[in-house]
Design a protein around this motif. Structure first.
Motif, PDB file in Angstrom:
ATOM      1  N   THR A   1       0.818  -1.212   0.000  1.00  0.00           N
ATOM      2  CA  THR A   1       0.000   0.000   0.000  1.00  0.00           C
ATOM      3  C   THR A   1       0.852   1.263   0.000  1.00  0.00           C
ATOM      4  O   THR A   1       0.349   2.349  -0.295  1.00  0.00           O
ATOM      5  N   TRP A   2       2.128   1.136   0.351  1.00  0.00           N
ATOM      6  CA  TRP A   2       3.032   2.276   0.339  1.00  0.00           C
ATOM      7  C   TRP A   2       3.631   2.460  -1.051  1.00  0.00           C
ATOM      8  O   TRP A   2       4.068   1.498  -1.688  1.00  0.00           O
ATOM      9  N   GLY A   3       3.723   3.695  -1.498  1.00  0.00           N
ATOM     10  CA  GLY A   3       4.338   3.974  -2.785  1.00  0.00           C
ATOM     11  C   GLY A   3       5.811   3.626  -2.834  1.00  0.00           C
ATOM     12  O   GLY A   3       6.370   3.432  -3.912  1.00  0.00           O
ATOM     13  N   ALA A   4       6.465   3.513  -1.665  1.00  0.00           N
ATOM     14  CA  ALA A   4       7.887   3.194  -1.612  1.00  0.00           C
ATOM     15  C   ALA A   4       8.145   1.693  -1.494  1.00  0.00           C
ATOM     16  O   ALA A   4       9.279   1.270  -1.264  1.00  0.00           O
ATOM     17  N   HIS A   5       7.119   0.881  -1.666  1.00  0.00           N
ATOM     18  CA  HIS A   5       7.293  -0.576  -1.566  1.00  0.00           C
ATOM     19  C   HIS A   5       8.241  -1.086  -2.646  1.00  0.00           C
ATOM     20  O   HIS A   5       8.149  -0.696  -3.820  1.00  0.00           O
ATOM     21  N   ASN A   6       9.147  -1.976  -2.261  1.00  0.00           N
ATOM     22  CA  ASN A   6      10.092  -2.592  -3.183  1.00  0.00           C
ATOM     23  C   ASN A   6       9.513  -3.925  -3.656  1.00  0.00           C
ATOM     24  O   ASN A   6       9.513  -4.913  -2.917  1.00  0.00           O
ATOM     25  N   SER A   7       9.041  -3.960  -4.892  1.00  0.00           N
ATOM     26  CA  SER A   7       8.402  -5.172  -5.412  1.00  0.00           C
ATOM     27  C   SER A   7       9.402  -6.269  -5.750  1.00  0.00           C
ATOM     28  O   SER A   7       9.009  -7.397  -6.051  1.00  0.00           O
TER      29      SER A   7
ATOM     30  N   GLU B   1      24.571  -0.615   8.930  1.00  0.00           N
ATOM     31  CA  GLU B   1      24.084  -0.311   7.582  1.00  0.00           C
ATOM     32  C   GLU B   1      22.628   0.126   7.619  1.00  0.00           C
ATOM     33  O   GLU B   1      22.238   1.080   6.931  1.00  0.00           O
ATOM     34  N   VAL B   2      21.820  -0.556   8.424  1.00  0.00           N
ATOM     35  CA  VAL B   2      20.415  -0.182   8.554  1.00  0.00           C
ATOM     36  C   VAL B   2      20.292   1.220   9.142  1.00  0.00           C
ATOM     37  O   VAL B   2      19.544   2.066   8.632  1.00  0.00           O
ATOM     38  N   ASP B   3      21.038   1.488  10.213  1.00  0.00           N
ATOM     39  CA  ASP B   3      21.002   2.819  10.822  1.00  0.00           C
ATOM     40  C   ASP B   3      21.385   3.891   9.807  1.00  0.00           C
ATOM     41  O   ASP B   3      20.754   4.951   9.724  1.00  0.00           O
ATOM     42  N   SER B   4      22.426   3.609   9.015  1.00  0.00           N
ATOM     43  CA  SER B   4      22.911   4.580   8.056  1.00  0.00           C
ATOM     44  C   SER B   4      21.877   4.884   6.977  1.00  0.00           C
ATOM     45  O   SER B   4      21.670   6.053   6.607  1.00  0.00           O
TER      46      SER B   4
ATOM     47  N   ALA C   1      18.019   8.641   4.699  1.00  0.00           N
ATOM     48  CA  ALA C   1      16.680   8.947   4.185  1.00  0.00           C
ATOM     49  C   ALA C   1      16.055  10.106   4.953  1.00  0.00           C
ATOM     50  O   ALA C   1      15.381  10.966   4.368  1.00  0.00           O
ATOM     51  N   ARG C   2      16.299  10.170   6.247  1.00  0.00           N
ATOM     52  CA  ARG C   2      15.729  11.227   7.077  1.00  0.00           C
ATOM     53  C   ARG C   2      16.301  12.601   6.729  1.00  0.00           C
ATOM     54  O   ARG C   2      15.665  13.618   7.009  1.00  0.00           O
ATOM     55  N   GLN C   3      17.487  12.612   6.164  1.00  0.00           N
ATOM     56  CA  GLN C   3      18.132  13.884   5.838  1.00  0.00           C
ATOM     57  C   GLN C   3      18.075  14.195   4.339  1.00  0.00           C
ATOM     58  O   GLN C   3      18.744  15.117   3.884  1.00  0.00           O
ATOM     59  N   THR C   4      17.249  13.463   3.617  1.00  0.00           N
ATOM     60  CA  THR C   4      17.154  13.634   2.166  1.00  0.00           C
ATOM     61  C   THR C   4      15.831  14.300   1.812  1.00  0.00           C
ATOM     62  O   THR C   4      14.773  13.669   1.882  1.00  0.00           O
ATOM     63  N   PRO C   5      15.839  15.571   1.429  1.00  0.00           N
ATOM     64  CA  PRO C   5      14.574  16.258   1.112  1.00  0.00           C
ATOM     65  C   PRO C   5      13.895  15.742  -0.152  1.00  0.00           C
ATOM     66  O   PRO C   5      12.671  15.771  -0.244  1.00  0.00           O
ATOM     67  N   ASP C   6      14.687  15.250  -1.116  1.00  0.00           N
ATOM     68  CA  ASP C   6      14.121  14.834  -2.390  1.00  0.00           C
ATOM     69  C   ASP C   6      13.353  13.525  -2.251  1.00  0.00           C
ATOM     70  O   ASP C   6      13.878  12.512  -1.765  1.00  0.00           O
ATOM     71  N   ARG C   7      12.102  13.529  -2.706  1.00  0.00           N
ATOM     72  CA  ARG C   7      11.222  12.375  -2.545  1.00  0.00           C
ATOM     73  C   ARG C   7      11.775  11.132  -3.227  1.00  0.00           C
ATOM     74  O   ARG C   7      11.857  10.061  -2.629  1.00  0.00           O
ATOM     75  N   GLN C   8      12.139  11.229  -4.508  1.00  0.00           N
ATOM     76  CA  GLN C   8      12.572  10.055  -5.252  1.00  0.00           C
ATOM     77  C   GLN C   8      13.864   9.480  -4.685  1.00  0.00           C
ATOM     78  O   GLN C   8      14.046   8.258  -4.639  1.00  0.00           O
ATOM     79  N   ALA C   9      14.745  10.348  -4.220  1.00  0.00           N
ATOM     80  CA  ALA C   9      15.977   9.869  -3.590  1.00  0.00           C
ATOM     81  C   ALA C   9      15.663   9.087  -2.323  1.00  0.00           C
ATOM     82  O   ALA C   9      16.310   8.070  -2.036  1.00  0.00           O
ATOM     83  N   ARG C  10      14.654   9.534  -1.557  1.00  0.00           N
ATOM     84  CA  ARG C  10      14.250   8.797  -0.354  1.00  0.00           C
ATOM     85  C   ARG C  10      13.677   7.434  -0.733  1.00  0.00           C
ATOM     86  O   ARG C  10      13.950   6.427  -0.079  1.00  0.00           O
ATOM     87  N   VAL C  11      12.854   7.394  -1.786  1.00  0.00           N
ATOM     88  CA  VAL C  11      12.270   6.121  -2.214  1.00  0.00           C
ATOM     89  C   VAL C  11      13.370   5.119  -2.561  1.00  0.00           C
ATOM     90  O   VAL C  11      13.284   3.932  -2.211  1.00  0.00           O
ATOM     91  N   GLU C  12      14.410   5.582  -3.248  1.00  0.00           N
ATOM     92  CA  GLU C  12      15.509   4.685  -3.599  1.00  0.00           C
ATOM     93  C   GLU C  12      16.217   4.157  -2.352  1.00  0.00           C
ATOM     94  O   GLU C  12      16.593   2.978  -2.285  1.00  0.00           O
TER      95      GLU C  12
ATOM     96  N   TYR D   1      14.783   3.816   0.604  1.00  0.00           N
ATOM     97  CA  TYR D   1      13.849   2.880   1.228  1.00  0.00           C
ATOM     98  C   TYR D   1      13.845   1.531   0.512  1.00  0.00           C
ATOM     99  O   TYR D   1      13.697   0.481   1.140  1.00  0.00           O
ATOM    100  N   ASN D   2      14.004   1.536  -0.802  1.00  0.00           N
ATOM    101  CA  ASN D   2      14.081   0.279  -1.544  1.00  0.00           C
ATOM    102  C   ASN D   2      15.314  -0.523  -1.117  1.00  0.00           C
ATOM    103  O   ASN D   2      15.237  -1.736  -0.898  1.00  0.00           O
ATOM    104  N   GLN D   3      16.438   0.150  -0.996  1.00  0.00           N
ATOM    105  CA  GLN D   3      17.660  -0.519  -0.554  1.00  0.00           C
ATOM    106  C   GLN D   3      17.510  -1.031   0.872  1.00  0.00           C
ATOM    107  O   GLN D   3      17.965  -2.134   1.209  1.00  0.00           O
ATOM    108  N   LEU D   4      16.857  -0.242   1.706  1.00  0.00           N
ATOM    109  CA  LEU D   4      16.659  -0.620   3.101  1.00  0.00           C
ATOM    110  C   LEU D   4      15.809  -1.879   3.215  1.00  0.00           C
ATOM    111  O   LEU D   4      16.097  -2.778   4.029  1.00  0.00           O
TER     112      LEU D   4
END
Length: 565
Positions: free
Chosen positions: A370-376, A494-497, A502-513, A515-518
């Motif tokens: 349901t989240w747009g940041a889901h990694n399929s 690595e998870v913490d990093s 992501a918390r310090q990244t204002p750009d939406r698409q960069a955060r999604v990427e 979150y996918n790696q996470l």
């Protein structure tokens, strides 16, 4: 004004959309294999604003003064109603009605003005300035000012309980500035993308009422910060005020007529939420029209019976959370990644969603679709006991050498069935499982130390604020340890990093990427078994509408949305 990647795949879902039998069947068919779960909330008692009720043939209730009453049930004790401390579903249900935050999520997860009429963000994304509405009063009659917001946030940070860790290292008290009576600013220590979504959890309290009800404490002239008082009373501005509270039995809310927003036609003057754990009792009360809305943890037989009633219906609504089997990564033998990996491949997920929870949808990784940041593309283990046995053998374990504990909430029979399946599956791969059902209160206490946390624990988790960060930080960051949300006790650099970046990244698409790696990193660590993507199931009387799902824990129980038709 939204945390972009938090926008869910699904749109607005309200109970009012599915009032006819035909539309309900179409909706259920559209869900496919999706199903029901969540944590339910409501309990009631008598108090000011609630009188004796009379039930008509349609099941609708009115109190002795002629106002409408909503009755609902939950299955667990409420615990605290202090807005700086509440963390679970039922506590959020109380807080979201008694108090207001500066901003509020809509059904799409977008952040909307609430106590704040508007806000601005500086060019460096570090300073947030909020302009307050000028028509808000607390239940005491006191007018909301920027001083109340400053006091509330200082109290939130000083008590350092509940969700205070979300702002740890991000906001210092001296950087909360009252610009004027209706303007308050927050200067953050760094750019922090989740700040606005997190602010939906900072429920503003009436400073004057708190200061008038202090006891001795550790906070200088602020004494105990009103903790003793506010644990049994409200100091909010919410659409409802506290009428009666019996922590182990019920809570009753009375409509606040001077609320700054309008109520819908047919809004409820009184809401009575009762702790009812017996499914047979819930079924009887629904049939008799004495209960307007069920909790979301009734058994499937109860929901089936309700859906057959002429006066009632059942709604199934996709959520933003999962049922996890959380694995303690710091206690032997589940501190061994090989043991965790073997467990993940040795469990029959299909049997859970096909037989035990037949309407549920099997999960894929730690973030629901349901989240747009889901990694399929994230790896989701499937039932492969031969592979699981080989993993254990390669790691040097012999059959029957390992023993682990599995804990689940004792009041839910389906969790016991999942526990029994887990025990049988693990026996097939040579791991002994001791089942340890407990009350939810005991489970939350066990989670506070690595040693007391079971090896595995069945826990539902839904976002506490409308951002994927809520799914990741609260559960997996090493600084958010020792709560029921983080029973993995994960401590992984690595998870913490990835979370921090992501918390310090204002750009939406960069955060999604990120979150996918996470999601892939967490899946490879096997710190959880992802059992299923939850779908909330709730029974309603046919004349009750308006429940609105929001991607924040407990926020769908905003009773001002609901009404009788």
């Amino acid at each position: 004004m939204t945390d972009g990647e938090s926008e869910p795949v699904r749109g607005r879902v309200t109970a009012s959309k599915f009032t006819s039998a035909g539309s309900r069947r179409q909706f259920l068919a559209a869900l496919g294999s999706a199903g029901a779960a969540g944590l339910a909330g409501c309990s009631g008692g008598s108090g000011s604003g609630s009188g004796a009720t009379s039930t008509g043939e349609s099941g609708s209730q009115t109190d002795s003064a002629g106002g409408a009453t909503l009755t609902a049930n939950i299955s667990q004790r409420l615990g605290t109603i202090d807005p700086a401390k509440g963390t679970d579903y039922v506590q959020a249900m109380a807080l979201v009605n008694l108090y207001d935050p500066l901003v509020f999520p809509d059904s799409d997860g977008e952040i909307q003005p609430h106590l704040a009429s508007d806000w601005s963000v500086s060019a460096d994304s570090k300073t947030y300035t909020f302009t307050l509405r000028d028509d808000v009063t607390f239940h005491s009659g006191n007018t909301l000012t920027a001083e109340d917001v400053k006091f509330t946030t200082e109290r939130f940070l000083d008590l350092n309980q509940g969700y205070a860790s979300l702002l740890s290292g991000v906001l210092d008290k001296e950087n909360i500035v009252v610009e004027d009576e209706q303007t308050v600013s927050f200067e953050l220590n760094r750019s922090y993308a989740p700040f606005l979504p997190i602010m939906v959890l900072v429920f503003v309290v009436d400073r004057e009422t708190i200061m008038e009800n202090l006891e001795d404490g550790d906070y200088g002239e602020r004494g105990d910060y009103g903790q003793a008082y506010i644990n049994n009373n409200d100091a909010g501005s919410g659409a409802y005020q506290l009428a009666d509270f019996s922590r182990g039995n019920s809570i009753t809310f009375a409509k606040y007529d001077d609320y700054f927003k309008e109520f819908p036609n047919g809004a409820f003057d009184t809401v009575e939420v009762r702790i009812i754990t017996e499914n047979s009792t819930v079924q009887t009360l629904m049939k008799n029209g004495e209960l307007d809305m069920t909790g979301q943890y009734q058994n499937s037989q109860t929901y089936s019976a309700i859906d057959e009633m002429e006066n009632a219906r059942v709604e199934k609504i996709p959520t933003f959370g999962l049922l996890y089997n959380k694995i303690n990564t710091q206690k032997a033998p589940t501190d061994d990644p090989a043991v965790r990996e073997a467990m993940a491949w040795g469990f029959d997920y299909e049997q859970v969603v096909n037989e035990i929870r037949p309407d549920m949808k099997k999960a894929q990784g730690p973030l629901p679709p349901t989240w747009g940041a889901h990694n399929s593309d994230v790896t989701q283990p499937s039932y492969d006991p031969e592979r699981a046995r080989q993993i254990l053998a390669d790691a040097g374990y012999s059959e029957g050498e390992l023993t682990i504990t599995n804990t689940f909430t004792s009041s839910y029979s389906f969790q016991e069935r999942i526990g029994l399946l887990f025990k049988d599956n693990m026996a097939d791969i040579g791991i002994n499982v001791e089942l340890n059902p407990q009350t939810w209160g005991t489970i939350t206490e066990m989670a506070t130390t690595v040693e007391d946390t079971p090896h595995t624990s069945q826990v539902f988790y839904v976002p506490t604020y409308p951002s994927p960060d809520s799914m990741f930080y609260n559960q997996f960051h090493s600084e958010a340890a020792n709560t029921w949300m983080s029973m993995e006790h994960l401590d992984n650099a690595e998870v913490d990093s990835l979370i921090d970046e992501a918390r310090q990244t204002p750009d939406r698409q960069a955060r999604v990427e990120l979150y996918n790696q996470l999601q892939s990193t967490l899946a490879d660590l096997h710190c959880d078994m992802h059992l299923y993507h939850t779908v909330k199931t709730i029974g309603f009387q046919n004349d009750v509408e308006g429940l609105t799902l929001r991607p924040a824990q407990g926020f769908e129980y905003t009773f001002r949305d609901m009404h009788r038709v």
